[in-house]
Design a protein around this motif. Structure first.
Motif, PDB file in Angstrom:
ATOM      1  N   LEU A 210       0.853  -1.190   0.000  1.00  0.00           N
ATOM      2  CA  LEU A 210       0.000   0.000   0.000  1.00  0.00           C
ATOM      3  C   LEU A 210       0.886   1.237   0.000  1.00  0.00           C
ATOM      4  O   LEU A 210       1.689   1.432   0.915  1.00  0.00           O
ATOM      5  CB  LEU A 210      -0.913   0.003   1.229  1.00  0.00           C
ATOM      6  N   ARG A 211       0.736   2.059  -1.022  1.00  0.00           N
ATOM      7  CA  ARG A 211       1.513   3.294  -1.086  1.00  0.00           C
ATOM      8  C   ARG A 211       0.777   4.428  -0.390  1.00  0.00           C
ATOM      9  O   ARG A 211      -0.435   4.369  -0.164  1.00  0.00           O
ATOM     10  CB  ARG A 211       1.797   3.668  -2.545  1.00  0.00           C
ATOM     11  N   LEU A 212       1.537   5.476  -0.071  1.00  0.00           N
ATOM     12  CA  LEU A 212       1.000   6.612   0.675  1.00  0.00           C
ATOM     13  C   LEU A 212      -0.175   7.255  -0.045  1.00  0.00           C
ATOM     14  O   LEU A 212      -1.207   7.529   0.565  1.00  0.00           O
ATOM     15  CB  LEU A 212       2.116   7.632   0.914  1.00  0.00           C
ATOM     16  N   THR A 217      -6.124   8.291  -0.717  1.00  0.00           N
ATOM     17  CA  THR A 217      -7.309   8.150  -1.564  1.00  0.00           C
ATOM     18  C   THR A 217      -8.396   7.359  -0.859  1.00  0.00           C
ATOM     19  O   THR A 217      -9.583   7.712  -0.920  1.00  0.00           O
ATOM     20  CB  THR A 217      -6.931   7.453  -2.879  1.00  0.00           C
ATOM     21  N   ARG A 218      -8.015   6.293  -0.161  1.00  0.00           N
ATOM     22  CA  ARG A 218      -9.008   5.498   0.566  1.00  0.00           C
ATOM     23  C   ARG A 218      -9.615   6.276   1.730  1.00  0.00           C
ATOM     24  O   ARG A 218     -10.694   5.936   2.219  1.00  0.00           O
ATOM     25  CB  ARG A 218      -8.370   4.216   1.075  1.00  0.00           C
ATOM     26  N   GLY A 219      -8.904   7.305   2.177  1.00  0.00           N
ATOM     27  CA  GLY A 219      -9.455   8.178   3.211  1.00  0.00           C
ATOM     28  C   GLY A 219     -10.333   9.273   2.657  1.00  0.00           C
ATOM     29  O   GLY A 219     -10.659  10.232   3.377  1.00  0.00           O
ATOM     30  N   GLY A 220     -10.727   9.164   1.389  1.00  0.00           N
ATOM     31  CA  GLY A 220     -11.606  10.152   0.787  1.00  0.00           C
ATOM     32  C   GLY A 220     -10.894  11.295   0.121  1.00  0.00           C
ATOM     33  O   GLY A 220     -11.532  12.209  -0.403  1.00  0.00           O
ATOM     34  N   GLY A 221      -9.549  11.283   0.148  1.00  0.00           N
ATOM     35  CA  GLY A 221      -8.791  12.360  -0.470  1.00  0.00           C
ATOM     36  C   GLY A 221      -8.685  13.585   0.414  1.00  0.00           C
ATOM     37  O   GLY A 221      -9.393  13.716   1.430  1.00  0.00           O
ATOM     38  N   PRO A 222      -7.806  14.523   0.079  1.00  0.00           N
ATOM     39  CA  PRO A 222      -7.620  15.723   0.902  1.00  0.00           C
ATOM     40  C   PRO A 222      -8.778  16.701   0.742  1.00  0.00           C
ATOM     41  O   PRO A 222      -9.435  16.751  -0.304  1.00  0.00           O
ATOM     42  CB  PRO A 222      -6.318  16.310   0.356  1.00  0.00           C
TER      43      PRO A 222
END
Length: 408
Positions: A210-212, A217-222
């Protein structure tokens, strides 16, 4: 002497001095009420119980914005951009290793009935030649329990390795056993994504790694723009930071993550100030301030001046555009500045740019701004005189009145 001449002379002697005094008072009042941005120093200090000691002015370095100065300053600007330490790069892949706390599923197949797990012919009917062991969580010791195989080490091993180990232990008791092991719920390889993201969450690391950027992205993005978003990666007791825009553009700023990593996003707007002979606050599309934010990873002095409205054509001295910042000692030494009398690694520095020169726009377009820089544009020398004479323009009528009185 006629009567009329006597009265006229007396009027001139009595009225003219009075009008002259009135004119002087109005002139002094005009000096007193010249436009100002705040109270006078004497007004502020009046009635003060404790006054601070007068300190010597801060020593600073003044440099013309030459090509050499631009190159040295820009190199330091790039060096100040946060970059993630390469030492924190995680492994490229976890290869699906099982960890402590993971929930493991085990299914055992036999070649024919009458073995260890499959009932003999004539027994209770069943739907296949396999049996599923109840899911179990890997213990703190790193092992799981399998019937007739005992304690089996699982932590740090792949499901395939655990399956082969169980198969070897059951060969002497089951009929040609085949074992399938899978991870039902991975709880040991998670990464927390927090802060300025749309959906703070815990992300499980895939077998392929899993890359940073994928975790973000899985956190919904900034929630904020990449150029003003700081990414903090915490691994154990070590912490490093980088700009989100760097994660997107620079490959080694997008490392593989390791179990237990914490990714925290923070919005940190970068801004600069403009002061002096620039357009009045509120004249630029309703912006009622002199504080402007960056709109990209980088911004040049020319872009910053243009965004703040440029120079005021009625007041500015184009040859006196100054940029204030704390410059690094190393950069100034590379410019050949003698810093013998200065202490510390950050030196107050003023860069001077003559916008009256034709090449100034090329130089200012190459000079990179930094957050919290201050651009100051000095007024033209004649502006102060114009302001003073304008304040006295209302007295001309009184002067004419005095002159007319003297003519009696």
């Amino acid at each position: 002497m006629s009567a009329s001449g006597g009265w006229q002379g007396m009027c001139r002697r009595l009225v003219a001095p009075a009008l002259a005094g009135l004119l002087l008072m109005e002139a002094l009042a005009a000096c007193t009420y010249l436009s100002s941005d705040g109270p006078a120093r004497a007004t502020v200090e009046t009635g003060a119980v404790i006054k601070s000691e007068r300190r010597a002015p801060v020593g600073f370095v003044q440099l013309d914005l030459s090509a050499a100065a631009v190159n040295a300053a820009n190199a330091q600007t790039h060096a100040l951009t946060p970059l993630m330490a390469r030492v924190l790069s995680g492994s490229e892949s976890r290869h699906g290793s099982i960890g402590v706390g993971d929930v493991v599923n085990i299914t055992i197949f036999e070649a024919s009935a009458g073995g260890l797990f499959i009932a003999s012919e004539g027994g209770a009917p069943r739907g296949g030649n396999f049996v599923a062991i109840p899911p179990q969580q890997v213990e703190a010791s790193g092992s799981i329990t399998v019937p007739y195989a005992g304690q089996v080490a699982a932590a740090g091993r792949t499901p395939q390795q655990v399956a082969r180990d169980i198969t070897e232990r059951l060969k002497q008791r089951a009929v040609e056993p085949q074992v399938v092991v899978s991870i039902g719920d991975r709880r040991s390889g998670s990464v927390s994504v927090l802060g300025d993201v749309n959906q703070p969450t815990r992300v499980e690391i895939d077998p392929g790694g899993l890359r940073l950027l994928e975790a973000i992205t899985r956190g919904g993005g900034p929630r904020s723009a990449p150029y003003e978003t700081i990414v903090t990666l915490k691994r154990g007791n070590r912490t490093t930071q980088t700009l989100l825009s760097s994660v997107v553009k620079i490959p080694d700023q997008n490392p593989y993550l390791s179990p237990g990593d914490i990714v925290f996003l923070t919005k940190e707007p970068r801004f600069y100030l403009t002061l002096g002979a620039t357009p009045a606050p509120g004249s630029l599309g309703g912006l009622n301030n002199r504080r402007f934010t960056f709109e990209n990873d980088t911004m040049s002095l020319a872009e910053a001046a243009a965004k703040s409205g440029g120079l005021d054509p009625n007041r500015a001295d184009p040859g006196a555009v100054f940029l204030y910042r704390l410059e690094s000692r190393r950069a100034l030494e590379e410019m050949g500045v003698d810093l013998t009398g200065y202490a510390g690694n950050e030196i107050p520095t003023i860069y001077t740019c003559d916008f009256g020169r034709s090449d100034a726009f090329f130089v200012s377009s190459e000079f990179l701004m930094r957050s919290r820089d201050i651009i100051f544009v000095a007024e033209a020398p004649a502006v102060g005189l114009q302001r003073f004479t304008a304040s006295l323009s209302g007295l001309t009528s009184n002067a004419s009145a005095v002159a007319a009185t003297r003519s009696y």
